[in-house]
Enzyme design. Structure first.
Site, short mmCIF file in Angstrom:
data_model
loop_
_atom_site.label_atom_id
_atom_site.label_comp_id
_atom_site.label_asym_id
_atom_site.label_seq_id
_atom_site.Cartn_x
_atom_site.Cartn_y
_atom_site.Cartn_z
N THR A 1 0.87 -1.18 0.00
CA THR A 1 0.00 0.00 0.00
C THR A 1 0.90 1.22 0.00
O THR A 1 1.65 1.45 0.95
CB THR A 1 -0.91 0.02 1.25
N HIS B 1 -7.68 4.66 -0.26
CA HIS B 1 -7.47 4.43 1.17
C HIS B 1 -8.75 4.76 1.96
O HIS B 1 -8.70 5.28 3.07
CB HIS B 1 -6.30 5.27 1.67
N ARG C 1 -14.30 -0.51 6.31
CA ARG C 1 -15.16 -0.15 7.44
C ARG C 1 -16.31 -1.13 7.63
O ARG C 1 -16.72 -1.38 8.77
CB ARG C 1 -15.69 1.26 7.28
#
Ligand SMILES: Cc1cc2nc3c(=O)[nH]c(=O)nc-3n(C[C@H](O)[C@H](O)[C@H](O)COP(=O)(O)O)c2cc1C
Length: 412
Positions: free
Chosen positions: A168, A296, A351
């Site tokens: 990442t 992100h 999430r």
């Protein structure tokens, strides 16, 4: 009397805990101390990107059929050589303090639902513990520390059994949020607990979860511990190392992929954080197996468009050369179907599973994956399709001007 097969049971009984990710989020908000909940919502600066990630999905519409639906619908696929029973993977996140079982609970739930676990190098549980409960784990690394240290971390992940590496690289160390950043203590000791007591005293369920295991939230990053058995850095120690590391070049991407290939005997490598067509092409040149079209989760450079807006031009450009995944704003099965229709092979969620973890630990994460599975199935049914393989841009209505083809030379 013979028992009815599972699929004939009352469908509303399948999810006794929560029936949508939004409900899981409401429970997470009730259960978690405000700073912990705030750290999961995150987002950066004005919150433009985090909002657009979800809102953009509402601009895409379906054209359902009235009859001619398919009795069987398939959604299994493969990602970087791993079979997955649904096109949804766990995106890596550091989930310190959400639940005492942390990433181990997430990995178990992912394994039980037949999918891949993405484990962050900032995670609260070790790569060994996580690979032990999910043998389809991809280890994620930021570009942090000296190269020899990165090599040690790759070797450790490989020895633990990681089946792939996710690099990442999209992070710009933005500090300001218009709604104020939550306080994250350096470490949780008695002094901190007394100081933060008013924020946690009203969260009995969260306290009970930690109390039951005799643990206090551990804010360390065990996967960044030195190999000589030294202590793992605190979250801030790890963040400092990252901030002070010279940012990576494309040569560094080549080096990282090549080094991982040597260490792991050729296991696949994903570059996460791609938003532009030109970057996607460079990632292909760097020999990656997969990219994740990602901003992100709106935590990086605010003002970047929603990932679903940039996905299709990228998939068109490189989808026949690398596996194209996307993440950002996925909250329901129909979002997954929209992303697949616009060219993603699979999506990753952040999430959504964090809300599930906060709401109900391992079962809550499984519950979220079930909600998504059932939403994908229902969208395929409505669209008259028998497999995710039949998803093309034709099955969705995308308004004019929706797409953002970033990094494409302007036509004259
Ligand atoms: C609390 C939090 C922590 C995160 N930590 C990481 C991380 O350590 N590594 C990483 O690659 N991405 C991290 N991400 C980004 C996610 O992997 C993913 O890209 C993002 O959450 C997707 O958006 P969504 O939350 O809307 O699904 C994090 C995201 C959140 C919300």
């Amino acid at each position: 009397m013979t028992k009815k097969p599972d699929w004939l049971q009352n469908p509303w009984k399948q999810n006794p805990w929560f029936e949508s990710v939004a409900v899981a989020q409401q429970r997470a908000r009730k259960r978690l101390p405000a700073p912990v909940y705030g750290a999961l919502v995150a987002g950066s600066e004005r919150g433009q990107t985090i909002d657009d990630n979800q809102r953009a999905f509402t601009e895409i519409q379906f054209a359902p059929h009235v009859a001619g639906h398919q009795a069987e619908r398939a959604m299994a696929t493969t990602v970087m050589g791993q079979d997955v029973s649904l096109p949804v993977l766990i995106s890596p996140t550091g989930v310190q303090a959400v639940h005492p079982d942390g990433e181990v609970a997430v990995a178990r739930a992912a394994a039980s639902r037949g999918t891949v676990m993405g484990l962050s190098n900032f995670a609260s549980k070790s790569v060994e513990e996580v690979c032990a409960v999910n043998d389809r784990t991809f280890f994620q690394m930021y570009w942090t520390g000296q190269r020899d240290v990165m090599v040690q971390r790759m070797e450790r992940a490989h020895a633990a059994g990681a089946k792939g590496l996710i690099a990442t690289l999209d992070w710009s160390f933005s500090m300001g949020r218009d709604w104020g950043s939550p306080e994250i203590p350096e470490k949780v000791d008695l002094k901190t607990m007394v100081r933060m007591a008013p924020q946690v005293a009203t969260k009995p369920r969260w306290l009970w979860e930690f109390g039951r295991t005799g643990q206090i939230p551990d804010l360390r990053a065990p996967n960044l511990a030195p190999p000589d058995g030294g202590e793992a850095p605190t979250f801030f120690g790890a963040y400092y190392e990252w901030m002070t590391t010279t940012p990576p070049t494309w040569d560094d991407v080549d080096w990282m992929r090549e080094t991982w290939a040597q260490i792991s005997g050729g296991r696949p490598f994903m570059l996460k954080g791609v938003c532009r067509v030109d970057d996607a092409k460079r990632a292909v040149d760097a020999g990656v197996a997969a990219i994740s079209v990602s901003n992100h989760g709106g935590n990086n450079l605010d003002g970047t468009p929603a990932t679903i807006r940039v996905l299709h031009p990228i998939a068109e450009a490189v989808g026949d050369q690398v596996e194209v995944l996307m993440d950002g704003g996925i909250r329901r099965g129909s979002d997954v179907v929209k992303a697949l229709a616009l060219g993603a092979r699979a999506v990753m969620i952040g999430r959504a599973y964090l809300w599930g973890l906060a709401a109900n630990g391992e079962e809550g994460v499984g519950n979220v994956l079930d909600v998504l599975r059932s939403g994908i199935d229902s969208a395929l049914l409505g669209l008259g399709l028998s497999s995710i393989d039949q998803l093309t841009p034709d099955v969705v209505e995308v308004p004019e001007g929706f797409m953002r083809p970033l990094g494409v030379p302007a036509r004259t």
